[in-house]
Design a protein around this motif. Structure first.
Motif, PDB file in Angstrom:
ATOM      1  N   ARG A   9     -74.865 -36.839  56.201  1.00  0.00           N
ATOM      2  CA  ARG A   9     -75.013 -37.175  54.779  1.00  0.00           C
ATOM      3  C   ARG A   9     -73.673 -37.467  54.111  1.00  0.00           C
ATOM      4  O   ARG A   9     -73.630 -37.895  52.970  1.00  0.00           O
ATOM      5  CB  ARG A   9     -75.684 -36.019  54.025  1.00  0.00           C
ATOM      6  N   ASP A  10     -72.584 -37.232  54.823  1.00  0.00           N
ATOM      7  CA  ASP A  10     -71.242 -37.369  54.248  1.00  0.00           C
ATOM      8  C   ASP A  10     -70.900 -38.841  54.051  1.00  0.00           C
ATOM      9  O   ASP A  10     -70.784 -39.593  55.016  1.00  0.00           O
ATOM     10  CB  ASP A  10     -70.218 -36.701  55.166  1.00  0.00           C
ATOM     11  N   PRO A  11     -70.710 -39.295  52.798  1.00  0.00           N
ATOM     12  CA  PRO A  11     -70.474 -40.713  52.521  1.00  0.00           C
ATOM     13  C   PRO A  11     -69.008 -41.137  52.573  1.00  0.00           C
ATOM     14  O   PRO A  11     -68.702 -42.311  52.383  1.00  0.00           O
ATOM     15  CB  PRO A  11     -70.992 -40.858  51.084  1.00  0.00           C
ATOM     16  N   ARG A  12     -68.103 -40.215  52.836  1.00  0.00           N
ATOM     17  CA  ARG A  12     -66.676 -40.533  52.749  1.00  0.00           C
ATOM     18  C   ARG A  12     -66.245 -41.524  53.822  1.00  0.00           C
ATOM     19  O   ARG A  12     -66.735 -41.492  54.941  1.00  0.00           O
ATOM     20  CB  ARG A  12     -65.847 -39.254  52.865  1.00  0.00           C
ATOM     21  N   PRO A  13     -65.287 -42.380  53.486  1.00  0.00           N
ATOM     22  CA  PRO A  13     -64.825 -43.385  54.450  1.00  0.00           C
ATOM     23  C   PRO A  13     -63.918 -42.822  55.542  1.00  0.00           C
ATOM     24  O   PRO A  13     -63.767 -43.453  56.587  1.00  0.00           O
ATOM     25  CB  PRO A  13     -64.078 -44.398  53.588  1.00  0.00           C
ATOM     26  N   GLY A  30     -62.474 -46.111  44.265  1.00  0.00           N
ATOM     27  CA  GLY A  30     -63.661 -46.698  43.663  1.00  0.00           C
ATOM     28  C   GLY A  30     -63.445 -46.759  42.168  1.00  0.00           C
ATOM     29  O   GLY A  30     -62.459 -46.246  41.655  1.00  0.00           O
ATOM     30  N   THR A  31     -64.347 -47.387  41.460  1.00  0.00           N
ATOM     31  CA  THR A  31     -64.258 -47.439  40.008  1.00  0.00           C
ATOM     32  C   THR A  31     -65.563 -46.935  39.434  1.00  0.00           C
ATOM     33  O   THR A  31     -66.556 -47.653  39.490  1.00  0.00           O
ATOM     34  CB  THR A  31     -63.987 -48.883  39.515  1.00  0.00           C
ATOM     35  N   PRO A  32     -65.614 -45.714  38.938  1.00  0.00           N
ATOM     36  CA  PRO A  32     -64.546 -44.720  38.928  1.00  0.00           C
ATOM     37  C   PRO A  32     -64.302 -44.162  40.332  1.00  0.00           C
ATOM     38  O   PRO A  32     -65.057 -44.458  41.264  1.00  0.00           O
ATOM     39  CB  PRO A  32     -65.098 -43.632  38.008  1.00  0.00           C
ATOM     40  N   VAL A  33     -63.259 -43.346  40.465  1.00  0.00           N
ATOM     41  CA  VAL A  33     -62.939 -42.741  41.760  1.00  0.00           C
ATOM     42  C   VAL A  33     -64.146 -41.952  42.253  1.00  0.00           C
ATOM     43  O   VAL A  33     -64.779 -41.223  41.485  1.00  0.00           O
ATOM     44  CB  VAL A  33     -61.697 -41.827  41.644  1.00  0.00           C
ATOM     45  N   LEU A 154     -56.529 -42.163  50.203  1.00  0.00           N
ATOM     46  CA  LEU A 154     -56.823 -41.236  51.293  1.00  0.00           C
ATOM     47  C   LEU A 154     -55.548 -40.736  51.958  1.00  0.00           C
ATOM     48  O   LEU A 154     -54.512 -41.400  51.940  1.00  0.00           O
ATOM     49  CB  LEU A 154     -57.730 -41.911  52.325  1.00  0.00           C
ATOM     50  N   HIS A 155     -55.652 -39.549  52.571  1.00  0.00           N
ATOM     51  CA  HIS A 155     -54.525 -38.894  53.235  1.00  0.00           C
ATOM     52  C   HIS A 155     -54.836 -38.726  54.715  1.00  0.00           C
ATOM     53  O   HIS A 155     -55.992 -38.612  55.104  1.00  0.00           O
ATOM     54  CB  HIS A 155     -54.285 -37.521  52.618  1.00  0.00           C
TER      55      HIS A 155
END
Length: 188
Positions: A9-13, A30-33, A154-155
């Motif tokens: 379910r994790d949508p992070r890139p 993103g806009t907004p983040v 991102l880090h």
């Protein structure tokens, strides 16, 4: 990178960086983040992806502690990028989170065993993330990086042999930068 299986379910890139950076990566461009921890259920998804869902409860108190850790880690990472070391104020912020726990060493059947103890259960994920950040800094502060693409926040931990990784993901941010350079060159 961790060997934990990310929650589907994790949508992070970008998923799977060391815990401290994975926590920072709960916010992405993103806009907004985009903010995984800003939506209902997002904290539980992050705990699952980070392999902490069996050790930490996805409740409001844990989320608040984890958001505080993310804030402190963000400030520490930014200071590290700008100055190459951790300043006094960011060290104080890190220590504020670390004050909620400790590593207790005990004698186990095979020798020394380390056990993490926190003053309140909601601080476990936050404490682990800040402790992980200090471990990464000790391994090489210069390898804790933010993606070089101007639109990316991102880090990552640069584990490459030559220490020259610039992008969170070459296939996305690296290619965007290449395409932009090509576009400028073609127009010029």
């Amino acid at each position: 990178m961790t060997d934990v299986m990310a929650d589907p379910r994790d949508p992070r890139p970008l998923i799977g960086e060391p815990l401290a950076l994975d926590l920072l990566n709960t916010r992405w461009a993103g806009t907004p983040v985009n903010d995984l921890l800003g939506e209902a259920g997002g904290y539980g998804i992050w705990l699952s992806s980070a392999g902490l869902s069996e050790r930490c409860t996805a409740d409001g108190a844990g989320l608040a502690a984890t958001l505080r850790a993310r804030e402190v880690l963000g400030a520490a990472a930014q200071f590290l990028f700008e100055h190459g070391e951790l300043g006094e104020a960011v060290r104080a912020g890190l220590d504020e989170v670390l004050a909620h726990g400790r590593i207790r060493r005990t004698a186990g059947p095979g020798g020394a065993e380390d056990r993490i103890e926190v003053d309140r259960p909601e601080w476990l994920a936050a404490w682990l993330a800040v402790d992980d950040f200090l471990t990464l800094v000790a391994q090489g502060a210069h390898r804790v990086r933010q993606c070089a693409h101007e639109a990316c926040i991102l880090h990552f931990f640069d584990a490459s042999q030559n220490g020259r990784r610039r992008w969170c993901r070459m296939a996305v941010c690296g290619n965007r930068a290449k395409a932009a350079r090509h576009y400028v060159k073609a127009r010029g």
